[in-house]
Design a protein around this motif. Sequence first.
Motif, short mmCIF file in Angstrom:
data_model
loop_
_atom_site.label_atom_id
_atom_site.label_comp_id
_atom_site.label_asym_id
_atom_site.label_seq_id
_atom_site.Cartn_x
_atom_site.Cartn_y
_atom_site.Cartn_z
N GLN A 1 0.85 -1.18 0.00
CA GLN A 1 0.00 0.00 0.00
C GLN A 1 0.88 1.24 0.00
N ASP A 2 0.53 2.24 -0.83
CA ASP A 2 1.24 3.51 -0.93
C ASP A 2 2.59 3.31 -1.62
N PHE A 3 2.66 3.72 -2.87
CA PHE A 3 3.88 3.52 -3.66
C PHE A 3 4.98 4.48 -3.26
N THR A 4 4.65 5.64 -2.67
CA THR A 4 5.67 6.60 -2.27
C THR A 4 6.40 6.13 -1.03
N ASN A 5 5.65 5.82 0.03
CA ASN A 5 6.21 5.26 1.25
C ASN A 5 5.54 3.90 1.49
N PRO A 6 5.99 2.88 0.78
CA PRO A 6 5.25 1.61 0.77
C PRO A 6 5.20 0.93 2.12
N VAL A 7 4.02 0.38 2.40
CA VAL A 7 3.80 -0.46 3.56
C VAL A 7 3.51 -1.87 3.03
N ALA A 8 4.43 -2.81 3.27
CA ALA A 8 4.33 -4.15 2.71
C ALA A 8 4.02 -5.16 3.80
N THR A 9 3.03 -5.98 3.58
CA THR A 9 2.69 -7.08 4.48
C THR A 9 2.73 -8.38 3.68
N PHE A 10 3.08 -9.48 4.35
CA PHE A 10 3.19 -10.74 3.63
C PHE A 10 3.03 -11.91 4.60
N ASP A 11 2.74 -13.05 4.01
CA ASP A 11 2.65 -14.31 4.75
C ASP A 11 3.16 -15.41 3.83
N ILE A 12 4.26 -16.07 4.20
CA ILE A 12 4.89 -17.11 3.38
C ILE A 12 4.90 -18.42 4.15
N GLU A 13 4.43 -19.47 3.53
CA GLU A 13 4.43 -20.80 4.13
C GLU A 13 5.22 -21.75 3.23
N LEU A 14 6.19 -22.45 3.83
CA LEU A 14 7.00 -23.44 3.13
C LEU A 14 6.85 -24.78 3.83
N ASP A 15 6.56 -25.85 3.06
CA ASP A 15 6.50 -27.17 3.65
C ASP A 15 7.85 -27.59 4.20
N ALA A 16 8.89 -27.42 3.39
CA ALA A 16 10.22 -27.84 3.80
C ALA A 16 11.25 -27.04 3.03
N LEU A 17 12.43 -26.88 3.64
CA LEU A 17 13.54 -26.18 3.00
C LEU A 17 14.82 -26.90 3.38
N ASP A 18 15.47 -27.54 2.38
CA ASP A 18 16.70 -28.29 2.60
C ASP A 18 17.87 -27.44 2.12
N LEU A 19 18.47 -26.68 3.04
CA LEU A 19 19.59 -25.84 2.66
C LEU A 19 20.84 -26.65 2.35
N ASP A 20 20.97 -27.83 2.94
CA ASP A 20 22.12 -28.68 2.64
C ASP A 20 22.16 -29.07 1.17
N ALA A 21 20.98 -29.27 0.58
CA ALA A 21 20.93 -29.66 -0.82
C ALA A 21 21.03 -28.45 -1.76
N LEU A 22 20.78 -27.24 -1.22
CA LEU A 22 20.76 -26.07 -2.07
C LEU A 22 22.03 -25.23 -1.97
#
Length: 447
Positions: free
Chosen positions: A359-380
């Motif tokens: 919201q508001d491109f000049t002084n943006p206010v960003a909200t988010f919600d991210i859901e990940l089942d799994a994240l294997d950093l060893d493989a990445l």
Amino acid sequence: MQRFFLFALVSIAVLACVVSILIMSIFFVPNNFKPLFEQWARIGSQRTLTIGGDVRVDFNNSQVIIQVNDVTLSEFQQDTPFVTIEEAQLSLAPGQLWNQRIIVDNVAIKGLRAQLIRDRNGRLNIEDLLRQSENPLPFVLEIVRTEMTGSDFVLRDEVTHHQIEFNHMNLTTSQVTAAFVETLALTVPLIEVGQVVFKNNGASMENKLDRALAMQLDVKQLEFNEAGVGNGSAVFFLRDIATDSYMNVQLSILETDQSAQTNGLLGNVRMDAEMAMQYGLQTVHLFLGTVFTVGKSGKQWVFTDIESEFSDFHPELIRNPVHGQFGGNLKLDMSAEHVQTELQGMLAGSRFIVTSSIQDFTNPVATFDIELDALDLDALVAMDKLKSPQNNTDSNDLPDFSFLNDLKLNGEITIGLLTAGGARFSGLRFVMTPDEQSLLNSITFGH
């Protein structure tokens, strides 16, 4: 009866003389009409038009060639220059005027200087020019060819103190009408991006250069409709001069279903896009297809049925290219300055769901919600880039996500299972607020 014919002949002769004088005045002494043009601009647009050089009119077969020099158009109700043109030449065929058509065979502009400014109150200096006229033009305008060379264009935002300068622009087009562009080629060898420091009343400013870029845009067979979009294709290329990084985007707008118009929207516009980007050692490829609708005002855009595939690779940070795909919806409202996104897909074999809002491109206010089942950093991630946790839940042993703090986001990331350095963590929840100094202080664990 003879007196009547004599009177008629004398009247026709006088009228012919008057018309001849007017024609001679226009085409052979055109400078006499410079004050009329300047007065018309002042009354019609409340801008000051100044033609410093001579107005020259020549004839070449069936064409009329008009040339002007040193032209200046001021800002709205001001004397400050808005657009200046060193030289402009226009060739038109007057034979179609009887059919209410103006065909301009060639437009050549040299040394155009223009600036688009958003003032401290958020108003653009072209708002008066964007107002739609209640009375449509009484003629159809067609431009066969346009050529613009050696032009500069400045975008200045007094709210965010950002400035972008497009220097030495060259533009060529062929067959341009109100509803169709056959080809368009735009090259900008130097784009300077920086911040502006305003002093006193803003009349003087200091530009701090941040980045130098080059740009090229090629458009083919672009057709417009009532909602402002239509069929066509475009290729956009942007290069960072200092690092030789680049971004290449190919866009195609496919067949439009005009029968799906509802509530002022044009529906079933199919768009395909392909993007290739390299920044340093990192490479990104994206394939995107979507159906979108756009309001007739051109300020509300809704993208639905998004389908995409992407890959990301950085040889110093990750082992192999990371592949993924996502789909969903995106809503953009320019008038309300609001963007809302709902996406879901797969990333490196793990399912993810993303909802976000800006919201508001000049002084943006960003909200988010991210859901990940799994994240294997060893493989990445390459092993030397990972910290090795000692099988405990000390936050110092976790991978460093603190770079996300610089984005000033407000939301949370939930990871069902995180594998890093041979250790596994379940039920991780990262909460971020703009006031948090360290992201790691806001980590909670599931059971």
